[in-house]
Design a protein around this motif. Sequence first.
Motif, PDB file in Angstrom:
ATOM      1  N   ASP A 241      15.368  -4.712  -9.259  1.00  0.00           N
ATOM      2  CA  ASP A 241      16.144  -5.627  -9.763  1.00  0.00           C
ATOM      3  C   ASP A 241      17.099  -6.440  -9.111  1.00  0.00           C
ATOM      4  N   TYR A 242      18.173  -5.385  -8.272  1.00  0.00           N
ATOM      5  CA  TYR A 242      19.143  -5.782  -7.409  1.00  0.00           C
ATOM      6  C   TYR A 242      18.847  -6.736  -6.556  1.00  0.00           C
ATOM      7  N   LEU A 243      17.524  -6.468  -5.941  1.00  0.00           N
ATOM      8  CA  LEU A 243      17.272  -7.365  -4.720  1.00  0.00           C
ATOM      9  C   LEU A 243      16.594  -8.735  -5.212  1.00  0.00           C
ATOM     10  N   ALA A 244      16.159  -8.706  -6.396  1.00  0.00           N
ATOM     11  CA  ALA A 244      15.605  -9.901  -7.024  1.00  0.00           C
ATOM     12  C   ALA A 244      16.875 -10.859  -7.178  1.00  0.00           C
ATOM     13  N   PHE A 247      17.817 -12.153  -3.947  1.00  0.00           N
ATOM     14  CA  PHE A 247      16.907 -13.012  -3.278  1.00  0.00           C
ATOM     15  C   PHE A 247      16.934 -14.448  -4.192  1.00  0.00           C
ATOM     16  N   ASN A 248      17.490 -14.326  -5.364  1.00  0.00           N
ATOM     17  CA  ASN A 248      17.252 -15.232  -6.387  1.00  0.00           C
ATOM     18  C   ASN A 248      15.798 -15.743  -6.714  1.00  0.00           C
ATOM     19  N   LEU A 249      15.201 -14.732  -6.957  1.00  0.00           N
ATOM     20  CA  LEU A 249      13.566 -14.617  -7.411  1.00  0.00           C
ATOM     21  C   LEU A 249      13.614 -13.885  -8.498  1.00  0.00           C
ATOM     22  N   SER A 250      12.664 -14.121  -9.489  1.00  0.00           N
ATOM     23  CA  SER A 250      12.094 -13.297 -10.370  1.00  0.00           C
ATOM     24  C   SER A 250      11.448 -11.813  -9.592  1.00  0.00           C
ATOM     25  N   LYS A 251      11.358 -10.746 -10.595  1.00  0.00           N
ATOM     26  CA  LYS A 251      10.993  -9.565  -9.947  1.00  0.00           C
ATOM     27  C   LYS A 251       9.513  -9.627  -9.387  1.00  0.00           C
ATOM     28  N   VAL A 252       8.699 -10.371  -9.969  1.00  0.00           N
ATOM     29  CA  VAL A 252       7.120 -10.547  -9.773  1.00  0.00           C
ATOM     30  C   VAL A 252       7.316 -11.681  -8.599  1.00  0.00           C
ATOM     31  N   ASP A 253       8.008 -12.540  -8.247  1.00  0.00           N
ATOM     32  CA  ASP A 253       7.964 -13.344  -7.251  1.00  0.00           C
ATOM     33  C   ASP A 253       8.568 -12.639  -5.855  1.00  0.00           C
ATOM     34  N   LEU A 254       9.400 -11.771  -6.154  1.00  0.00           N
ATOM     35  CA  LEU A 254      10.053 -10.793  -5.106  1.00  0.00           C
ATOM     36  C   LEU A 254       8.791  -9.864  -4.483  1.00  0.00           C
ATOM     37  N   ILE A 255       8.213  -9.294  -5.307  1.00  0.00           N
ATOM     38  CA  ILE A 255       7.070  -8.553  -4.825  1.00  0.00           C
ATOM     39  C   ILE A 255       6.170  -9.186  -3.776  1.00  0.00           C
TER      40      ILE A 255
END
Length: 355
Positions: A241-244, A247-255
């Motif tokens: 969640d912190y990384l998302a 990255f300014n992304l949703s958690k799904v997009d971050l994956i």
Amino acid sequence: MPDTAITNLSNSEIVKALGLPKDIITKLQTEQGDSFSATANQFISALVNKIVYSKVERMEFSNPFKKFESFPVRYGDTIENIFTECPVGYTYDKDAADPFTKVVPSVKVLYASINFEMQYCNTIQDTLLRRAALNEFGFMQLIESILANMGTRKSVDEYTAVLNMLNNADLYADGIEEVDASGALSDSEVYKTVTQKIVDTVTDFAIPCASNNKLKVLNVTNKKDVLLIIKQPLLNHINLDYLAGVFNLSKVDLIGQIIAVRSFKVVQDNVDSTHPSADPTAVGEDIDFVIMDTKCFDIHSALEDSGMIYNPKGKYTNHFTNNWKIISFKYFHNARAFKVKLPTPAAQASEQVGD
């Protein structure tokens, strides 16, 4: 014929009546393991068909690095990668008299040639397989599965080859760097340290500088082009969640910008003529995670084809699949690799007792 006559038939008479080979009884009495099963089924199936269904299964695998593959190389065997550096500015001089001084552009060139040439072969013995199959569907399913495994093996080998390339300190800005978590008092502090290092590196990539790539050229990486390749146990514990948010992304997009690996080490088969029973070992640097610009990948397909040849004398078909590629790395894009220095169990226990 009286029932007593039937019960008094000898084995040889039964074999003759069923039209089976004369030595079938001997084979049933002497052969073991797979040979016994095959012979027994040949004999028993003449009396009763016990097998009612066969299901063919196989491994399926999709290479996660495949999406970073670039254009195919149809001719030649070498790619030339050119990076033009930004010129250095100077203070304007209104009194300058010579406008003809040459300033040669700074250009970096990297070459990548075909370095992965694999061929796969499977032999299909049609006649024997027909005897092993229960019906046409089972026969075709078995053949399709055997041939499809060559494609699966291609994917596994490509994946392994990319990991093997990434396990090289010379690819990265400062080799393999250490993330010092030796002072952590708990596992959660270790993972917090790792997460913070990822955040610091990603945000630094977004700022133009010359210290984040091997060739030390001024470059920058957009966050959408950042790829995190990380060991699965670490990924399971870091704060996504912190990384998302970073990255300014949703958690799904971050994956989608993360590839989890079991290890960056590549298993090497040690079997040879002098040590035929040697176990495979993992070789290479024990990297924990890599943060890189996806433009670093220089992967191209050079040859992908298949063919087959039938041997009418042996009544079998050899099926071949070829897979040639360029698997290389562009050093002028940002990339860093890290290894985590963990606290020793004794030191961690001592600190906890002290608290």
